[in-house]
Enzyme design. Structure first.
Site, PDB file in Angstrom:
ATOM      1  N   GLU A  51      39.751 -46.610   0.284  1.00  0.00           N
ATOM      2  CA  GLU A  51      40.271 -46.548  -1.084  1.00  0.00           C
ATOM      3  C   GLU A  51      39.506 -47.475  -2.034  1.00  0.00           C
ATOM      4  O   GLU A  51      39.401 -47.206  -3.227  1.00  0.00           O
ATOM      5  CB  GLU A  51      41.766 -46.917  -1.116  1.00  0.00           C
ATOM      6  CG  GLU A  51      42.682 -45.863  -0.513  1.00  0.00           C
ATOM      7  CD  GLU A  51      42.897 -46.045   0.982  1.00  0.00           C
ATOM      8  OE1 GLU A  51      42.210 -46.903   1.582  1.00  0.00           O
ATOM      9  OE2 GLU A  51      43.755 -45.340   1.551  1.00  0.00           O
ATOM     10  N   MET A  81      22.498 -65.430  -2.444  1.00  0.00           N
ATOM     11  CA  MET A  81      22.909 -66.312  -3.547  1.00  0.00           C
ATOM     12  C   MET A  81      23.611 -67.554  -3.000  1.00  0.00           C
ATOM     13  O   MET A  81      23.379 -68.668  -3.473  1.00  0.00           O
ATOM     14  CB  MET A  81      23.814 -65.552  -4.523  1.00  0.00           C
ATOM     15  CG  MET A  81      24.173 -66.335  -5.775  1.00  0.00           C
ATOM     16  SD  MET A  81      22.730 -66.864  -6.717  1.00  0.00           S
ATOM     17  CE  MET A  81      22.478 -65.437  -7.751  1.00  0.00           C
ATOM     18  N   PHE A 110      58.284 -47.458   6.167  1.00  0.00           N
ATOM     19  CA  PHE A 110      56.911 -47.262   6.636  1.00  0.00           C
ATOM     20  C   PHE A 110      55.967 -47.060   5.444  1.00  0.00           C
ATOM     21  O   PHE A 110      56.217 -46.236   4.567  1.00  0.00           O
ATOM     22  CB  PHE A 110      56.851 -46.051   7.577  1.00  0.00           C
ATOM     23  CG  PHE A 110      55.468 -45.755   8.082  1.00  0.00           C
ATOM     24  CD1 PHE A 110      54.799 -44.592   7.711  1.00  0.00           C
ATOM     25  CD2 PHE A 110      54.828 -46.642   8.935  1.00  0.00           C
ATOM     26  CE1 PHE A 110      53.514 -44.327   8.177  1.00  0.00           C
ATOM     27  CE2 PHE A 110      53.540 -46.385   9.409  1.00  0.00           C
ATOM     28  CZ  PHE A 110      52.892 -45.219   9.025  1.00  0.00           C
ATOM     29  N   GLN A 111      54.931 -47.825   5.411  1.00  0.00           N
ATOM     30  CA  GLN A 111      53.920 -47.785   4.348  1.00  0.00           C
ATOM     31  C   GLN A 111      54.503 -48.010   2.953  1.00  0.00           C
ATOM     32  O   GLN A 111      53.983 -47.484   1.964  1.00  0.00           O
ATOM     33  CB  GLN A 111      53.106 -46.478   4.407  1.00  0.00           C
ATOM     34  CG  GLN A 111      52.238 -46.431   5.650  1.00  0.00           C
ATOM     35  CD  GLN A 111      51.150 -45.374   5.609  1.00  0.00           C
ATOM     36  OE1 GLN A 111      51.312 -44.325   4.994  1.00  0.00           O
ATOM     37  NE2 GLN A 111      50.049 -45.658   6.285  1.00  0.00           N
ATOM     38  N   LYS A 131      57.736 -40.169  -3.447  1.00  0.00           N
ATOM     39  CA  LYS A 131      57.495 -38.875  -2.799  1.00  0.00           C
ATOM     40  C   LYS A 131      58.531 -37.840  -3.243  1.00  0.00           C
ATOM     41  O   LYS A 131      58.193 -36.667  -3.451  1.00  0.00           O
ATOM     42  CB  LYS A 131      57.527 -39.050  -1.280  1.00  0.00           C
ATOM     43  CG  LYS A 131      56.885 -37.898  -0.523  1.00  0.00           C
ATOM     44  CD  LYS A 131      56.637 -38.236   0.943  1.00  0.00           C
ATOM     45  CE  LYS A 131      55.969 -37.065   1.658  1.00  0.00           C
ATOM     46  NZ  LYS A 131      55.698 -37.348   3.082  1.00  0.00           N
TER      47      LYS A 131
END
Lengths: 86, 562
Positions: free
Chosen positions: B49, B475, B111-112, B161
């Protein structure tokens, strides 16, 4: 020099905007001495917050501008200056 | 229709043709609806993502349109956080649509489930959680309006959802106004007059150009103003592509690793016009010694940037295009040839001490980062979209790539996100299919989102990938060398065979380590019709100079190590 200031904020009445405002104070290390949060009685979609903050005037102005930038904030005003100082 | 279908329809209303995303449980209804719209809305399945949001950023930065991301709840949503923070600080318009657990499960540690709204609060311009289908069109209309108006930024819309499944009577009204939001300030003409007075009376005026000029599409107005007044222009990192580097009034790049002359001259100017730049600490160095002698005119659309770091004598809270147009109409025609010429001696000094060593071939046949970037710039004539990752290579690109056109410099400025470059280049290419798009990355940063080569492979995205490989996190190594007595604490990095990795992704590639092969290798890469990976082995302990050490004044910029 740090003093007490009151900052009044009128905004949409939701948790996100309250959290965003607190985050702004937190990031700038502005001490919150008191917080009053209320729904507008005549319009529950709007809310009002009055914070008593302990900081410098310069920092207060910077925070005020950042708060005014928030999408849900209608307006802000510095209400009063108290004599309380460091 | 369902809430999920309403998402599709709303995106269509907003003219969205490209989405970057990764499906999951709580966003499945949206993906199911997307299936019927897959010809109208092209979805690119990324491999992480974070890749999606950086791709959306690259798309947005290169096109001026809004980048759109789909992600699922929980880890899918939290994986967007870095990109949101990056988009916020660099003012990039992105709308992220995340799935969320069904509304009756909110707050139950389902969940999630994560409280993505509150996680995203400090890194977004606006967030909203939608729990009813009827609110989807309005929320998306508002999201797109907020993302691209005023100072652009990222917005997150979290849709439960059940809201995605619910039915609604769909109606879409684009958002053009929000009562509490005032994105377009009204130009204060009194302040314009004050600014004009200062500019007309200036002996050593100076324009500092930031990304705001690009965001306002104000290149024409900037040049009109600069050419009328004869004022030299220097740019910030994100302003690099706002002005052609060939313009006679372009004097260079500001900041920590910028050009010598523009940094030194900042502390000689008597009037500074800062346009769409925010006086970031990388540009100012020590603010106590920054431009104290100058009157500052600050143009920015974001009122909170005025006086935030540097006190403005005249504040123009305005769109840069409007402000520059108003100034150009009112200022007197002028010329400051001697002042502009005064930059030349310092430019020559930088060339003699730094540029010639960095960019020209050397006796030991080891390629330097500067050479690689310079050759790339020469062969493209600056007419390419270049995305970079973060680090020494980024500074080399900003110094030696001759950007010619707006929206061609795609780099992570404020957040300095390693791993930004490759997915951002992907997004930029998809937004500009006819343009040459190149990502220049270090070996460290390239590996942070290396998995996006899978996306490049799947969709045959012909991005050119250049890895400047010194087997160091360069760097950080430079700072360890200069400030930590060369104690290289965990900056040496062992790398895979990048060409072999690319080949595993069906992407052709080549590795070069010799100066004599560089030109031809770059030409081969640029001529390729497909994606191509070019690994350039560069000098291991090369340092980027000039440099303003932390806490030092811009006047104390170093051309070489002490």
């Amino acid at each position: 020099m740090k003093k007490d200031f009151s900052l009044r904020i009128v905004a949409e009445n939701n948790f996100s905007v309250i959290n965003r405002i607190i985050n702004i104070f937190n990031r700038r290390r502005i001490r919150i001495k008191k917080a009053i949060l209320l729904e507008m009685e005549d319009d529950l979609r709007r809310g009002e917050a009055i914070f008593t903050l302990h900081t410098t005037f310069e920092m207060l102005l910077k925070a005020q501008l950042q708060i005014e930038k928030l999408i849900e904030v209608e307006y802000t005003e510095v209400l009063e200056l108290s004599q309380n100082k460091d | 229709m369902t809430g999920a279908e309403a998402v599709m329809k709303s995106l269509q209303e907003e003219g969205i043709k490209v989405v970057f995303g990764y499906p999951g449980g709580t966003i499945m209804p949206v993906y199911d609806a997307l299936y019927d719209y897959r010809d109208e809305i092209k979805h690119y399945l990324v491999r992480h993502e974070q890749g999606a949001i950086h791709a959306a950023q690259g798309y947005a930065r290169a096109t001026g349109k809004v980048g759109v991301v789909f992600a699922t709840s929980g880890p899918g949503a939290t994986n967007l956080t870095t990109g949101l923070a990056d988009a916020l600080i660099d003012s990039t318009p992105v709308v992220c649509i995340t799935g969320q657990v069904a509304s009756h499960l909110l707050g139950t540690d389902a969940f999630q489930e994560t409280d993505v709204i509150n996680i995203a609060l400090p890194v977004t311009k606006w967030t909203v959680q939608v729990t009813q289908a009827k609110d989807i069109p309005g929320a998306l209309a508002k999201a797109f309006y907020i993302a691209q108006s005023g100072r652009p930024g990222p917005v997150l819309v979290d849709i439960t959802k059940d809201a995605q499944f619910q039915k609604l009577d769909y109606q879409y009204t684009p958002c053009t106004k929000i009562k509490t939001y005032h994105p377009k300030p009204i130009l204060d003409f009194k302040a314009v007059e004050e600014a004009v007075k200062l500019i007309n009376g200036a002996k050593k005026p100076y324009i500092l150009v930031g990304q705001g000029v690009n965001l306002a599409n104000a290149k024409g107005e900037l040049l009109q103003f600069a050419e009328k007044t004869g004022i030299p222009m220097a740019v910030t990192l994100l302003g690099l592509d706002a002005v052609s580097h060939q313009h006679p009034l372009y004097v260079g790049y500001l900041g920590m690793h910028g050009n010598y002359a523009p940094n030194i001259k900042t502390n000689e100017a008597d009037v500074i016009l800062a346009v769409g730049m925010r006086f970031d600490d990388r540009v100012t160095g020590d603010v106590n010694t920054y431009a104290k002698q100058a009157k500052i005119i600050h143009i920015d659309i974001d009122k909170s940037e005025i006086n935030k770091i540097i006190k403005a004598d005249v504040a123009l809270v305005a769109d840069a295009k409007e402000a520059l147009e108003a100034l150009a109409e009112r200022v007197s025609a002028n010329s400051h040839q001697e002042w502009v010429k005064s930059f030349d001696a310092l430019k020559q000094k930088e060339y003699d001490i730094v540029v010639s060593k960095s960019c020209l071939p050397n006796a030991n046949d080891i390629i330097t980062m500067g050479q690689a970037v310079y050759e790339l710039s020469e062969q493209t004539q600056g007419n390419a979209i270049v995305a970079t990752d973060v680090g020494q290579h980024q500074m080399m690109v900003s110094r030696y790539f001759n950007f010619q056109n707006p929206r061609t410099n795609i780099t992570s400025g404020g957040l300095g996100t390693m791993g930004f470059g490759l997915p951002a280049a992907m997004g930029a290419k998809l937004g500009n299919p006819d343009e040459q798009v190149i990502v220049v990355a270090g070996d460290g940063g390239f590996q942070m989102n290396i998995q996006e080569m899978g996306t490049i492979m799947q969709y045959r995205i012909p991005v050119k990938m250049v890895i400047l490989n010194n087997n160091f996190l360069g760097m950080v190594r430079q700072w360890q060398q200069l400030f930590f007595e060369k104690r290289y604490s965990f900056t040496e990095i062992e790398n895979p065979d990048f060409v072999m990795v690319a080949q595993a992704y069906k992407i052709p590639g080549r590795k070069v380590a010799s100066q004599k092969d560089l030109k031809e290798a770059i030409a081969e890469m640029l001529a390729a019709k497909t994606a191509y990976l070019l690994e350039i082995v560069v000098e291991q302990e090369e340092n980027v100079f000039p440099m303003i050490p932390t806490g030092a004044s811009v006047s104390d910029i170093l051309l070489e190590a002490k």
